[in-house]
Design a protein around this motif. Structure first.
Motif, PDB file in Angstrom:
ATOM      1  N   LEU A 141      12.622 -40.047  -0.846  1.00  0.00           N
ATOM      2  CA  LEU A 141      12.883 -38.919  -1.734  1.00  0.00           C
ATOM      3  C   LEU A 141      11.954 -38.999  -2.926  1.00  0.00           C
ATOM      4  CD1 LEU A 141      16.781 -38.969  -1.765  1.00  0.00           C
ATOM      5  CD2 LEU A 141      15.282 -37.517  -0.401  1.00  0.00           C
ATOM      6  N   SER A 142      11.489 -37.848  -3.362  1.00  0.00           N
ATOM      7  CA  SER A 142      10.674 -37.814  -4.579  1.00  0.00           C
ATOM      8  C   SER A 142      11.593 -37.550  -5.762  1.00  0.00           C
ATOM      9  CB  SER A 142       9.597 -36.738  -4.472  1.00  0.00           C
ATOM     10  OG  SER A 142      10.206 -35.475  -4.282  1.00  0.00           O
ATOM     11  N   ILE A 143      11.150 -37.974  -6.919  1.00  0.00           N
ATOM     12  CA  ILE A 143      11.948 -37.832  -8.137  1.00  0.00           C
ATOM     13  C   ILE A 143      11.305 -36.767  -9.004  1.00  0.00           C
ATOM     14  CG2 ILE A 143      12.803 -39.036 -10.182  1.00  0.00           C
ATOM     15  CD1 ILE A 143      12.427 -41.646  -8.550  1.00  0.00           C
ATOM     16  N   GLY A 148       8.117 -30.504 -14.661  1.00  0.00           N
ATOM     17  CA  GLY A 148       7.457 -30.200 -13.401  1.00  0.00           C
ATOM     18  C   GLY A 148       6.732 -31.366 -12.761  1.00  0.00           C
ATOM     19  N   LYS A 149       6.765 -32.535 -13.364  1.00  0.00           N
ATOM     20  CA  LYS A 149       6.112 -33.693 -12.760  1.00  0.00           C
ATOM     21  C   LYS A 149       6.961 -34.208 -11.598  1.00  0.00           C
ATOM     22  CE  LYS A 149       3.982 -35.362 -17.004  1.00  0.00           C
ATOM     23  NZ  LYS A 149       3.928 -36.482 -17.942  1.00  0.00           N
ATOM     24  N   GLN A 150       6.280 -34.684 -10.609  1.00  0.00           N
ATOM     25  CA  GLN A 150       6.974 -35.247  -9.446  1.00  0.00           C
ATOM     26  C   GLN A 150       6.434 -36.649  -9.195  1.00  0.00           C
ATOM     27  OE1 GLN A 150       6.212 -33.586  -5.501  1.00  0.00           O
ATOM     28  NE2 GLN A 150       8.412 -33.370  -5.277  1.00  0.00           N
ATOM     29  N   ILE A 151       7.333 -37.599  -9.167  1.00  0.00           N
ATOM     30  CA  ILE A 151       6.936 -38.989  -8.937  1.00  0.00           C
ATOM     31  C   ILE A 151       7.310 -39.350  -7.526  1.00  0.00           C
ATOM     32  CG2 ILE A 151       7.275 -41.388  -9.639  1.00  0.00           C
ATOM     33  CD1 ILE A 151       8.031 -40.321 -12.410  1.00  0.00           C
ATOM     34  N   VAL A 152       6.325 -39.859  -6.776  1.00  0.00           N
ATOM     35  CA  VAL A 152       6.579 -40.292  -5.404  1.00  0.00           C
ATOM     36  C   VAL A 152       6.562 -41.808  -5.395  1.00  0.00           C
ATOM     37  CG1 VAL A 152       5.755 -40.222  -3.029  1.00  0.00           C
ATOM     38  CG2 VAL A 152       5.475 -38.229  -4.505  1.00  0.00           C
TER      39      VAL A 152
END
Length: 159
Positions: A141-143, A148-152
């Motif tokens: 799951l991505s956070i 709008g930032k997405q941390i993988v």
């Protein structure tokens, strides 16, 4: 020394394992001989990728004498080994090899696809492999972070 949270059930499981070990080693007389009826076979259960694999140690057992079944999410392995009673040259001083019938049952989790189970028998080890059900496999799951930032996980990339 590693600190771990105390779990009272670990102590109960350890005690049960010790009792099972003692019970398996106890020889019960049956019909005049010292064969153990219904002895349990040792199992290893491991996770290999998306599969759960059961290894059962059955040295000296003919594969045609094995019966492997799954009913109501319970894996059951049954079989029989030939008795050495017809080949008795003297008195036994020690006898640890079990003969006669044996069985072992193991409740399977509902995350396994029992319809696609595969079995093999090699060098006295029965292997039963179960793939996990596709819908219940773990996924990454991505956070989403505010703005709008997405941390993988793993590469910490922004989207």
């Amino acid at each position: 020394m590693v600190m771990r949270r105390w779990d009272p059930f670990i102590e109960l499981r350890r005690m049960q394992d010790n009792m099972d070990y003692l019970w398996r080693g106890f020889v019960q007389p049956s019909s005049g001989n010292s064969e153990m009826e219904g002895w349990a076979i040792p199992l290893d259960v491991v996770q290999e990728g998306d599969n759960i694999v059961v290894h059962a140690s059955l040295p000296g057992v003919n594969p045609s004498d094995l019966n492997v079944s799954i009913e109501n999410d319970v894996l059951t392995i049954r079989g029989q080994t030939a008795s050495d009673s017809e080949r008795q040259e003297g008195n036994y001083l020690m006898r640890e090899r079990h003969t006669g019938s044996f069985h072992r049952s193991l409740r399977l989790p509902d995350t396994l696809n029992v319809e696609k189970a595969q079995t093999s028998y090699d060098h006295g080890v029965l292997t039963v492999a179960f793939p996990k059900v596709e819908a219940k496999q773990a996924r990454q799951l991505s956070i989403n972070v505010g703005g709008g930032k997405q941390i993988v996980e793993g590469d910490k990339a922004e989207a």
